[in-house]
Design a protein around this motif. Structure first.
Motif, PDB file in Angstrom:
ATOM      1  N   PHE A 247       0.826  -1.198   0.000  1.00 35.17           N
ATOM      2  CA  PHE A 247       0.000   0.000   0.000  1.00 35.17           C
ATOM      3  C   PHE A 247       0.867   1.257   0.000  1.00 35.17           C
ATOM      4  N   PHE A 250       3.026   1.646  -3.407  1.00 37.30           N
ATOM      5  CA  PHE A 250       2.259   1.950  -4.610  1.00 37.30           C
ATOM      6  C   PHE A 250       1.637   3.345  -4.572  1.00 37.30           C
ATOM      7  N   TRP A 251       1.256   3.824  -3.380  1.00 41.16           N
ATOM      8  CA  TRP A 251       0.532   5.088  -3.312  1.00 41.16           C
ATOM      9  C   TRP A 251       1.381   6.265  -2.841  1.00 41.16           C
ATOM     10  N   HIS A 293      -2.503  -0.885  -8.059  1.00 39.76           N
ATOM     11  CA  HIS A 293      -2.795  -1.474  -6.749  1.00 39.76           C
ATOM     12  C   HIS A 293      -4.135  -2.183  -6.745  1.00 39.76           C
ATOM     13  N   ASN A 297      -5.337  -6.120  -5.182  1.00 41.13           N
ATOM     14  CA  ASN A 297      -6.288  -6.333  -4.094  1.00 41.13           C
ATOM     15  C   ASN A 297      -6.915  -7.721  -4.108  1.00 41.13           C
TER      16      ASN A 297
END
Length: 353
Positions: A247, A250-251, A293, A297
């Motif tokens: 998380f 990627f962000w 992303h 998930n």
């Protein structure tokens, strides 16, 4: 272009190419040429993989017809949110390639709405799943009995309403305008506060707040798991670390670049063409990385779970009867291994779904 402020949805790809300076614009032809090839290609790949993965998760869960626990409800809503997110990507891919919006004002607003709604809802659902695991593991004897179907439905409704509230400015202010004989789908408003809202909302609600909750909850969860005697303890800890690290990786780059864009638009970094070009390149690359992303998930939250994989195997046996013998043998071997190993606790099973 007074109204072409960069926004977090990056719908106006003209912002990648045009300068925000008050004097002679920078020559961003390299950025323009790169974006016309890079963005459509990556958006298309993300759309295909994200649609297949999340579509399969949603189909399996709805086919099951017995969403009786909070985990299944969260997984279904996460897949639906990611599907909304990826459905907008073909439109954005065409917009990036053509550098002009040709789908009309209604689709401009609609695509922006499902894009932002899917993004925020997906992020908030991950936060709910984190809090759910925290309650089950750290407060198993005091709060876990509150994980009822009614609570799950209430949390789902709350998350969707919260996502809609944050996405509302995008729905209101996004429109199609003619900019130098080119149609742009962008976030137009004369209020600087609403312009700043885009980047601040993305950074706070899209990264900082979820990351803080994940780190705080999973730190307590790991401490609790370390003291447990379970054959799945190490697997659970690895999964937790993977969730948080992925998380963040990627962000975080995308949010950092968005913040730099915010500073650049306010002329706080100075007006240098080299810096502007570097930020424009960074936006394109980090944005696409962040969008992928949603493809991960289903793997992280669904396919690593043994319960979900058993549902997938049953579905595959119905679709492909010729593979039923092989699937039955695999499930028998898995059951045999499970019977030899010590039975995992409900707490650890919740972590690995």
């Amino acid at each position: 272009m007074d109204d072409s402020e960069p926004n977090s949805t990056t719908l106006d790809y003209g912002d990648y190419y045009d300068s925000t300076a008050d004097y002679s614009p920078c020559n961003n032809s390299n950025v323009r040429d790169f974006g016309k090839v890079f963005l459509p290609t990556l958006y298309t790949l993300v759309f295909i993989t994200g649609f297949i993965g999340n579509g399969l998760v949603a189909f399996v869960l709805m086919k099951n017809h017995n969403l009786t626990n909070l985990t299944d409800i969260c997984l279904l809503n996460l897949s639906i949110a990611d599907l909304l997110f990826v459905i907008s990507l073909p439109f954005l891919a065409h917009y990036a390639a053509a550098a002009e919006w040709v789908f009309g004002d209604f689709l401009c607003r609609f695509v922006t709405s499902i894009f932002t709604l899917g993004f925020y809802n997906s992020t908030f659902i991950m936060v709910v799943m984190t809090l759910d695991r925290y309650v089950v593991i750290v407060h198993a004897h005091t709060l876990a009995h509150h994980r009822t179907l009614r609570v799950g439905m209430a949390l789902t409704v709350f998350v969707w309403l919260l996502s809609m509230c944050i996405s509302l400015p995008y729905m209101i202010f996004t429109q199609v305008r003619n900019d130098s004989s080119v149609l742009r789908c962008d976030y137009y408003t004369d209020s600087q506060g609403w312009k700043d809202f885009n980047i601040l909302a993305m950074n706070i609600f899209g990264l900082l707040l979820p990351l803080l909750i994940m780190v705080a909850c999973y730190s307590r969860i790991i401490c609790t798991l370390v003291g447990m005697r379970s054959t799945k303890r190490h697997r659970s800890i690895k999964l937790i670390i993977i969730i948080v690290v992925i998380f963040f990786l990627f962000w975080a780059p995308y949010n950092i670049t968005l913040f730099l864009t915010f500073l650049q638009s306010g002329k706080l970094l100075g007006n240098y063409c080299q810096r502007e070009e570097a930020i424009s390149f960074s936006i394109q690359v980090t944005e696409t990385i962040a969008f992928t992303h949603c493809c991960l998930n289903p793997i992280i939250y669904a396919f690593v779970g043994q319960k979900f994989m058993r549902r997938v195997q049953r579905l595959l046996r119905n679709w492909f009867p010729c593979c039923s013998l092989l699937s039955s043998r695999d499930m028998s071997e898995s059951s045999a291994r499970s019977s030899v190993m010590s039975r995992p606790s409900d707490v650890t099973s919740t972590v690995v779904l």
